[in-house]
Each structure stands twice: as C-alpha cells, then as structure tokens.
Design an enzyme around this catalytic site. Structure first.
Site, mmCIF file in Angstrom:
data_model
loop_
_atom_site.group_PDB
_atom_site.id
_atom_site.type_symbol
_atom_site.label_atom_id
_atom_site.label_comp_id
_atom_site.label_asym_id
_atom_site.label_seq_id
_atom_site.Cartn_x
_atom_site.Cartn_y
_atom_site.Cartn_z
ATOM 1 N N LYS A 1 0.841 -1.200 0.000
ATOM 2 C CA LYS A 1 0.000 0.000 0.000
ATOM 3 C C LYS A 1 0.878 1.253 0.000
ATOM 4 C CE LYS A 1 -3.825 -2.473 2.118
ATOM 5 N NZ LYS A 1 -4.636 -2.812 3.297
ATOM 6 N N GLN B 1 -4.792 -1.705 9.608
ATOM 7 C CA GLN B 1 -4.635 -3.024 8.971
ATOM 8 C C GLN B 1 -5.179 -4.125 9.888
ATOM 9 O OE1 GLN B 1 -3.729 -3.405 5.838
ATOM 10 N NE2 GLN B 1 -3.759 -5.630 5.831
ATOM 11 N N ASP C 1 -11.076 2.467 3.661
ATOM 12 C CA ASP C 1 -11.330 1.025 3.512
ATOM 13 C C ASP C 1 -12.823 0.757 3.277
ATOM 14 O OD1 ASP C 1 -9.225 -0.789 3.551
ATOM 15 O OD2 ASP C 1 -8.951 -0.656 5.725
#
Ligand code: GUN
Length: 289
Positions: free
Chosen positions: A53, A97, A120
C-alpha cells in the site's frame, strides 16, 4: 477459448490515471492526497500488504505515513492514535490493517474511524450509504470486482450473478453493489448453509467465489461460457517457491477455465485491484475537502 482477466494490467492503468490526477492537482497548487496506515504487531501477511500500500502511494505521487504499534499496544492507545488521525488535517484517509491482536476488538476500532476518512469503506456509515446508493467509500474488493467487469466490457444488466460467501468485506457488500441501479445484476448469495449450492452456482452467468477454500469451485459447478471471478487468496505450502508458500484461489483453475468466457487468475486477478481502490478512495477523500 477463455480470456484471462488481467487485474495487474488494469490496476496499473488505473494507477497511471490517478498519477495524472495527482500531477494536475499539483500544477493547480491543490493538496496532494495523503494516506496513513496503522500496523499493529508483526504479522507477516499484514507487513506485506501494508508495504504494498505504501509503495502504491509512492507510485502515484501520494504522501503516505506508516504508524507502527507494538503487538502489546492497549485498545486505549490504539483508539488514541485513531482519534489523532481523525483530526489531523494533513491526512485525507487512513486504514487500520486487520487482523488486530486478539485482545483488541476490531469492530470497536473500525467504528472509531471518522467515516469521512474511512478509505477502507468498513465503517457502518459507509456500508449504510452504499446500501442506500448514496456516495460512499466502497470497500476494496467489491469495488475491484465491479471495476474489472466494467473495464472488460462484461455486461451485468439482467444477468444472473451468484456469489459464494457472505463476508462483511466481500460477499455481502458485493451483492448490494451488483444489484444497484446501473449495474442491474440479478444476485444470489450462497454460503456454508445453502442447500444445493453446486446447482445454484452452475446457473450463474457471473460466478464470484469468496469463501477462502482453495479449489472449492470445480468444473461441474460452472455453466459453459460463464464469467468466473476468484477472490480466494489462501496461503498454501509450496515446494516450488523460495518462501515455501503460494497463493491459492477458491477456483480449481485448470478444470474450470476451459468452460469460461472470462476468468481471473490467482495471483494477478482481483488482488491487484484492491490497492487501487484504496488509492481511489483516498483521492476522493482529498478532493471532497
Ligand atoms: N486485512 C486484509 N485485507 C484488508 C483490507 O482491505 N483492509 C484492512 N484494513 N485490513 C485488511
């Protein structure tokens, strides 16, 4: 003969579109998008995903910040970090995460992220907005799948789409997205308790496998000419790789592919698309300001 859906190629095309947009913003003196990621502990998979990422941010010219917290971090300390990012004007969007260590409640942490920075798309507000067809951050995998279908010119309107798996991050949000006006698929979700799963799958024009069971979808579960999208990314041991493992999809590729019109490989299908979704959402968060 089936056509391979090349997620890597589409992802790289979208990245170059985003990079051009960043250059345009720069030339106009506007803010450069900034993505932050919180990584807790040293889980091997999470380390790799977050590194990808951060690298993707560099490739498109975004700013990025990686915040590492130890495995032993308390829920309170993690929540304070989330809250500080919520009010940090330089950060447009951020992710925590997953998975988190067992002593931290993931739902509580996700719910603390400001919906305006939840790139997200995991926050209930974003899932609710998507459900209502309102502008929202769509989560990575559902977005990636719809974008692959669109860019390969695969018609969805009125077509029978069967999704195997009802997870909160793939199956269920994807079912909502595919049935939305403008996409217009006829959607069925099947899962571990479904009776006659194989027969239902074999009726699909578009079959999406998202259950995390390597090789679950066999040729007799697939209609001749179907489009097959494989979301599975299970690490299985392998003697042919240096790391000792490889990624396995939910589809038994060798037997299924000859029946398909289109099929995604693993790796190189849906996977590469998930990161561009994060970039796209971060750009959106930045330009909304
Ligand atoms: N862990 C595995 N996939 C994801 C993802 O898309 N976002 C976050 N935050 N964690 C993950």
């Amino acid at each position: 003969m089936y056509k391979l859906i090349d997620g890597k190629q589409v992802a790289s095309l979208i990245k170059s579109e985003i990079a051009s947009e960043v250059l345009r913003r720069k030339s106009e003196g506007r803010k450069i998008p900034h993505l932050a990621a919180i990584l807790v502990g040293n889980d091997g998979g999470s380390e790799t995903y977050v590194a990808h990422k951060v690298k993707a941010c560099e490739e498109v010219g975004f700013e990025s910040t990686l915040i590492r917290l130890p495995e032993s971090v308390t829920a309170g300390e993690l929540l304070s970090t989330v809250k500080s990012l919520n009010i940090n004007d330089s950060v447009d969007g951020f992710i925590v995460q997953l998975p988190l260590p067992a002593h931290i409640d993931e739902e509580m942490v996700t719910n603390e992220i400001s919906p305006d920075k939840d790139v997200d798309g995991f926050h209930p507000v974003n899932l609710g907005r998507m459900m209502l067809g309102m502008p929202s951050f769509v989560s990575a995998t559902p977005y990636g799948i719809v974008e692959l279908l669109r860019r390969y010119g695969i018609d969805t309107a009125g077509r029978r789409c069967v999704i195997i798996g009802r997870s909160n991050i793939v199956g269920r949000p994807l079912s909502i997205l595919l049935s939305q006006k403008g996409i217009d698929a006829t959607v069925t979700v099947v899962h571990s308790r479904s009776e006659g799963l194989e027969k239902i799958a074999a009726e699909a024009d578009i079959l999406v496998a998202a259950i995390g069971k390597p090789g679950f979808v066999k040729a007799d579960m697939v209609k001749e000419g179907a489009v097959v999208i494989d979301v599975g990314t299970t690490r299985v041991s392998s003697e042919s790789t240096k790391s000792g493992w490889k990624l396995a999809g939910d589809v038994d590729f060798d037997s299924v592919a000859p029946k398909c019109s289109f099929i995604t490989p693993v790796p190189g299908g849906v996977g590469p698309m998930t990161i561009v979704s994060l970039l796209r959402n971060t750009l959106l968060a930045c330009s909304r300001k």
